[in-house]
Design an enzyme around this catalytic site. Sequence first.
Site, PDB file in Angstrom:
ATOM      1  N   GLY A 270       0.895  -1.227   0.095  1.00 18.35           N
ATOM      2  CA  GLY A 270      -0.039  -0.014  -0.123  1.00 18.35           C
ATOM      3  C   GLY A 270       0.926   1.183   0.127  1.00 18.35           C
ATOM      4  O   GLY A 270       0.695   2.072  -0.874  1.00 18.35           O
ATOM      5  N   ALA A 271       1.694   1.308   0.923  1.00 17.32           N
ATOM      6  CA  ALA A 271       2.799   2.284   0.979  1.00 17.32           C
ATOM      7  C   ALA A 271       3.747   1.906   1.691  1.00 17.32           C
ATOM      8  O   ALA A 271       3.916   0.791   2.354  1.00 17.32           O
ATOM      9  CB  ALA A 271       2.000   3.601   1.545  1.00 17.32           C
ATOM     10  N   MET A 272       4.804   2.856   1.807  1.00 19.02           N
ATOM     11  CA  MET A 272       6.290   2.157   2.539  1.00 19.02           C
ATOM     12  C   MET A 272       6.963   3.248   3.265  1.00 19.02           C
ATOM     13  O   MET A 272       7.186   4.470   2.735  1.00 19.02           O
ATOM     14  CB  MET A 272       7.017   1.612   1.488  1.00 19.02           C
ATOM     15  CG  MET A 272       8.611   1.170   2.382  1.00 19.02           C
ATOM     16  SD  MET A 272       8.224  -0.302   3.431  1.00 19.02           S
ATOM     17  CE  MET A 272       9.490   0.235   4.429  1.00 19.02           C
ATOM     18  N   GLU A 273       7.253   3.373   4.687  1.00 17.06           N
ATOM     19  CA  GLU A 273       7.606   4.231   5.183  1.00 17.06           C
ATOM     20  C   GLU A 273       9.169   4.656   5.263  1.00 17.06           C
ATOM     21  O   GLU A 273       9.946   5.123   6.395  1.00 17.06           O
ATOM     22  CB  GLU A 273       7.523   3.782   6.770  1.00 17.06           C
ATOM     23  CG  GLU A 273       8.268   2.631   7.313  1.00 17.06           C
ATOM     24  CD  GLU A 273       7.486   1.219   7.319  1.00 17.06           C
ATOM     25  OE1 GLU A 273       7.745   0.299   7.867  1.00 17.06           O
ATOM     26  OE2 GLU A 273       6.691   1.107   6.405  1.00 17.06           O
ATOM     27  N   ASN A 274       9.781   4.513   4.259  1.00 19.02           N
ATOM     28  CA  ASN A 274      11.152   5.109   3.621  1.00 19.02           C
ATOM     29  C   ASN A 274      11.340   6.523   4.633  1.00 19.02           C
ATOM     30  O   ASN A 274      10.689   7.362   4.089  1.00 19.02           O
ATOM     31  CB  ASN A 274      11.444   5.143   2.279  1.00 19.02           C
ATOM     32  CG  ASN A 274      11.005   3.732   1.775  1.00 19.02           C
ATOM     33  OD1 ASN A 274      11.312   2.829   1.994  1.00 19.02           O
ATOM     34  ND2 ASN A 274      10.384   4.063   0.716  1.00 19.02           N
ATOM     35  N   GLU A 307       2.095   6.035   7.668  1.00 21.51           N
ATOM     36  CA  GLU A 307       3.572   5.929   7.211  1.00 21.51           C
ATOM     37  C   GLU A 307       4.320   7.254   8.044  1.00 21.51           C
ATOM     38  O   GLU A 307       5.336   6.740   8.448  1.00 21.51           O
ATOM     39  CB  GLU A 307       3.660   6.091   5.746  1.00 21.51           C
ATOM     40  CG  GLU A 307       2.862   5.240   4.769  1.00 21.51           C
ATOM     41  CD  GLU A 307       3.250   3.656   5.000  1.00 21.51           C
ATOM     42  OE1 GLU A 307       4.423   3.386   5.771  1.00 21.51           O
ATOM     43  OE2 GLU A 307       2.338   2.692   5.226  1.00 21.51           O
ATOM     44  N   HIS A 310       5.366   5.908  11.346  1.00 22.08           N
ATOM     45  CA  HIS A 310       6.518   5.136  11.496  1.00 22.08           C
ATOM     46  C   HIS A 310       7.695   5.861  11.486  1.00 22.08           C
ATOM     47  O   HIS A 310       8.729   5.271  11.749  1.00 22.08           O
ATOM     48  CB  HIS A 310       6.472   4.241  10.070  1.00 22.08           C
ATOM     49  CG  HIS A 310       5.805   3.167   9.906  1.00 22.08           C
ATOM     50  ND1 HIS A 310       6.134   2.056  11.034  1.00 22.08           N
ATOM     51  CD2 HIS A 310       4.841   2.532   9.184  1.00 22.08           C
ATOM     52  CE1 HIS A 310       5.138   0.980  10.958  1.00 22.08           C
ATOM     53  NE2 HIS A 310       4.647   1.323   9.627  1.00 22.08           N
ATOM     54  N   GLU A 329       4.097  -2.212  12.924  1.00 22.98           N
ATOM     55  CA  GLU A 329       2.952  -1.934  12.271  1.00 22.98           C
ATOM     56  C   GLU A 329       1.532  -1.761  12.895  1.00 22.98           C
ATOM     57  O   GLU A 329       0.750  -1.100  12.715  1.00 22.98           O
ATOM     58  CB  GLU A 329       2.441  -3.201  11.335  1.00 22.98           C
ATOM     59  CG  GLU A 329       3.766  -3.555  10.312  1.00 22.98           C
ATOM     60  CD  GLU A 329       3.905  -2.103   9.290  1.00 22.98           C
ATOM     61  OE1 GLU A 329       3.159  -1.230   9.193  1.00 22.98           O
ATOM     62  OE2 GLU A 329       4.808  -2.229   8.725  1.00 22.98           O
TER      63      GLU A 329
END
Length: 849
Positions: A270-274, A307, A310, A329
């Site tokens: 869905g999305a990524m917390e970079n 995100e 995070h 998560e």
Amino acid sequence: MAATVSGLAELDPYRLPTGVRPVRYDLRLRPSLEDATFTGTVRIELTVDDATDLLVLNADELTIATCDVDGQQAIWQLQPETERLTVTPATTIAAGTSILTIEFAGVLNDKLRAFYRSTYVDDDGVEHVIAATQMQATDCRRGFPCWDEPEFKAVFAVTLDVDAQLTAISNTSEIERTTSADGRSVISFADTMIMSSYLVAFVVGRLEATETVDVDGIPLRVVHVPGKGHLTDFGLDVGAFCLRWFQDYYGIAYPGDKVDLVALPDFAAGAMENVGCITFRESLLLVDPATSTQDERQLVADVVAHELAHMWFGDLVTMRWWNGIWLNEAFATFMEIAACDAYRPDWQRWTAFGVERSGAFETDSLVSTRPVEFEVRSPADCEGMFDVLTYQKGGALLRMLEQYLGAERFRAGVSHYLQLHSYANTETNDLWDAIEATSGEPVRRIMDSWIWQPGYPIVSASMVDGALELRQQRFSFDDASMGDVQRWAIPVHVRAGGETITLLLDDAATSVALDPAAVEDPIVVNSGGHGFYRVAYSDELRARLDSTTIASLDTLERYNLVDDAWAATVAGRMSAPELLDFLSAFGDEREHSVWQAIAIALKGLSRLLDDGPEREAFQANVRTLASPTLCALGDPTDSEGDLTSKLRGLLVQLVGVIGDDVGVQSRCREWFDVASADPTAVDPELISAATSVIAATGDANTYEQLKNRFLTATTPQEQLRHLYALAEFGDEALLLATCEFAMSSDVRTQNAPFLLRAAIANRRHGPAAWAFLRDRWDEALARFPGNTIVRMVDSVKFLSTPDLVDDTSSFFAEHPIEQATKTLEQILERQRVNTRFRLREAERWQLTH
């Protein structure tokens, strides 16, 4: 050069040796978007505890050109079976500091993992390529050689060598830009904070960015493909609000130097917390508030908040190993709801979360459920952690703890935890200990009882000798399979009369003394509705919950009553006719969340009945229950709230599809036709509902209309709305056409598995869709991202006949999904539960009372 290295058999196949640790990476990458390849050089500064003649790190699907240790050429060997690179230096490396330099090359893959290839077509019909990253959980090793475990935190300095006309972004701000001899742009980015390898990100392509929003000194913007800037305002607004809100909640400044929210056309998750470079599916960031439903806007708000949460919980403080990913998560899930509840109180996010956690209840009611935290060894085990138990159950447990401790004591403990462990790695117990230290409550004892054992309890309530007796036991859809007795430390809130009593039920049973004046009053167990358990009232106590009392309960408390009744029906503790009798008391209900629970139950019951007189009687029952509320809502008004509009849309679908109301179906056709000419002329909730209704009742012409609307949609939400509607048609030939369409290039591989999942869930022709997928299994595995495969088959649980149970069990015995064995086991068990439910109710079903 390559050589055989001795002694490797003694190493753990999944964990790297800890005697050598990276401190800093200087990474330079040169992607070629035209031929989907990249080359790179990484210089890694190492801390060496003891002298060694062997370096072991991660690398996979890369070609290694050279390896140097402290300026001297070294011998190297790739080990594909363990995804490792071993490096033997020319001389023994002494304790202290050492430098490892590697030149390598790779391919921009089409599986949406590591450094991968995404595409979009511009207004002139020209296809453009974007190179983007998705490193979680264990894919950074496919982007560059590294110590690819969360505990090996380091500083990353990234330089990207790209075509001059392209945009390039990474985790931090651009600090230098030069032009190479061949005319390319060489862009260097600031050092990152100390962080784990799975958070490294870079994106290269023809992209645009919004104007920067200053959030108390932090630059925030949305990055997107050209032509979609008009869809960015909502995401920017949510992002700015949440960034401020989280800094205040945590009491800690944002740990990065900027925030880019990046909308990618192809994205498996869905999305990524970079850190500083958060990547999203377009549908989870870009939205037009004027034409989207409340659900579609809420989903964007949720994911942006998740995100950003995070950045502190997960990025600043990180789990030591992947068994702890649940806490990252779960906490981000908890915080997304809290932030969105602050952003839009009228959405009642905590109430809606009660609905969302029902998916966790469903999985946790199975014999094959798992503890929230369990041992993780391999990369495949890591993939299996990203499920409803990690997110929804974990988030619900944190909410239960917060409600028991009080919001401020919980918050103080979280802030203490983050300050204590900033830039470091932790275990789950570190959080419990921090909250326990600030609250004085037995937090570790409470939470250990929920985290380390599978399942959840049902609390039985009855009156015994003038006192309230509470008993706990594990709830299951299959009580006969339950083994040893389990106990939880359950925070219980009981409301009797005007008083709320809070207690910790950690024995099999306890007696609660009530105010003598309240002994005969209605009693509500799980007052407030946030406990992660079900409640079974005795006949006496249930009789006190008459329609007047039910109407006075909180929304989430009423939701829980319906949800618990539906679970009891699936488990065989209540019959379908009894459930319908119970639901009839909710005819005057006006809250969307409660109607969601009613709709879930009615949709579940509708799957028990084939076409015929019994089904027609059931449909009449649905119309009798839901139509009065739909009529009372009337037409949309400018002054009504989002949840009122949302309820109207839900009831239109319920009456039009499950109730088969021809009048509503006709109105849906009218709304759809008007909206086709002018999307702003009809309320978005009605457009969305009408799309589903005309699909479920439509013909081949309607099918082509919806397909064309998908192909020409102007927003991600409109596109997905029409795509998934193609799986709702009642004609088998049209459903199979949808399955074929899912395998075509017209449907992105990130969406195709979910379209097939929806097709298999089709009430009439799901078996035909399953047969299609079974026959095209190898093609699906080759085309679709690995993390979507088990999600694609989730709806086989609805194939509830003995022959289909045998068919799916046999198929998956020969075609296991290695990265999701536990989830697949749960899907197949739920299929057996549904089959027993169907057979049991077929014998005793009666619609007249």
